[in-house]
Design an enzyme around this catalytic site. Structure first.
Site, short mmCIF file in Angstrom:
data_model
loop_
_atom_site.label_atom_id
_atom_site.label_comp_id
_atom_site.label_asym_id
_atom_site.label_seq_id
_atom_site.Cartn_x
_atom_site.Cartn_y
_atom_site.Cartn_z
N HIS A 48 -8.01 1.22 -1.43
CA HIS A 48 -7.84 0.29 -2.55
C HIS A 48 -9.17 -0.26 -3.07
O HIS A 48 -9.27 -1.42 -3.45
CB HIS A 48 -6.88 -0.85 -2.16
CG HIS A 48 -5.56 -0.33 -1.67
ND1 HIS A 48 -4.67 0.29 -2.51
CD2 HIS A 48 -5.00 -0.29 -0.43
CE1 HIS A 48 -3.61 0.68 -1.81
NE2 HIS A 48 -3.80 0.36 -0.55
N SER A 98 0.84 -1.20 0.00
CA SER A 98 0.00 0.00 0.00
C SER A 98 0.88 1.25 0.00
O SER A 98 1.72 1.42 -0.88
CB SER A 98 -0.97 -0.04 1.18
OG SER A 98 -1.90 1.01 1.10
#
Length: 303
Positions: free
Chosen positions: A190, A86
């Site tokens: 996401h 991430s």
């Protein structure tokens, strides 16, 4: 062959930067970055409580700063590959020379602010699923309207969506899943909920001239090694609304012949996954400067 990895949001804990700022030059570097991005990183890394550093706009710059500081303290380590989970991908881009330190902190500050704004539109969150068959779990999540936002491998998937959807998941777990654990994040990262942040980040990226990676850069979009700085930057923009495929990153590590993995501060999450998914690979999590000597020994053996 050594791979250096950087953790994502949720790895931060109150006061975790305190011992690192005792290293020569660390406080000055952190102060310069704080001035550049308009955020007192030293305060948030040493004095702020858990709620304050849970704020997306704070947590993300804090993690990138910690990752850069701790890796720099190791010296010239020459890894065979780098990757990040991430927001850790921005840290990895700094490791690879795609972004200089100030550019990385500036980009992540804008990323955190944009994602915080996107998260404020709808109350959303993320929960980790422990155990179960990935195909069964993904189908179940989709039935509930949730997104498998992180495919982490080693039997772990992170679901993301609205709080109502996550509550439904807690009551109706996929077959074989042992536990559902809410994560310390402030939004459904996401996923499509982050769409507005992509546009903001794309504008910010126009101000950056990236370098090409100096070491193998493994992207968590698909586990593929990316050879150009322009593509790395493009992927950094898109990944805020795309699932993280850490499982595919670890498959690539296998293919590259990795023998050791070091996770930068605040280490622990990715080494835990690697211990289960990469048997035979030495792993080491950097938590405090007390870990540096042992990490350097591992580097001497594997870099």
């Amino acid at each position: 062959m050594l791979v250096l990895v950087a953790p994502g949001q949720g790895a931060q804990t109150p006061g975790f930067l305190t011992p690192w700022l005792e290293l020569p030059g660390a406080a000055d570097r952190l102060g310069a970055w704080s001035d550049a991005i308009g955020l007192d990183l030293a305060h948030y890394g040493t004095q702020a409580d858990a709620d304050a550093i849970r704020d997306t706009s704070v947590a993300q710059p804090l993690l990138v700063a910690a990752g850069i500081l701790s890796a720099a303290a190791l010296g010239d380590i020459n890894p065979g590959a780098v990757a990040g989970h991430s927001v850790g991908e921005i840290t990895a881009a700094a490791y690879a020379g795609v972004l200089d330190d100030t550019a990385a902190l500036t980009l992540v500050r804008k990323r955190g602010l944009a994602m915080a704004e996107a998260a404020a539109i709808t109350e959303t969150g993320m929960s980790a699923l422990l155990g179960g068959d990935p195909e069964v779990s993904v189908a179940h999540l989709e039935k509930l309207g949730l997104t498998p936002a992180n495919m982490n491998g080693a039997g772990q998937i992170v679901a993301a969506g609205t709080m109502e959807q996550l509550a439904a998941l807690n009551e109706d777990k996929p077959e074989g899943v042992r536990k559902v654990v809410p994560l310390k994040v402030a939004g459904a990262f996401h996923t499509h909920h982050m769409g507005p942040a992509v546009d903001r980040l794309a504008e910010a990226a126009k101000e950056i001239v990236p370098g090409d990676p100096k070491v193998t850069y493994v992207s968590n979009k698909d586990g593929r090694a990316v050879a150009t700085g322009s593509e790395v930057l493009e992927r950094l923009v898109g990944q805020v609304a795309n699932p993280v495929r850490w499982d595919l990153c670890m498959e690539t590590f296998k293919e590259l012949g990795v023998t050791a993995l070091i996770e930068a501060c605040p280490g622990g999450t990715l080494t835990g996954l690697a211990k289960r998914a990469l048997p035979g690979v030495r792993t080491f999590a950097l938590k405090t400067p007390d870990d540096l000597d042992a990490a350097r020994e591992l580097i001497a053996e594997h870099a």
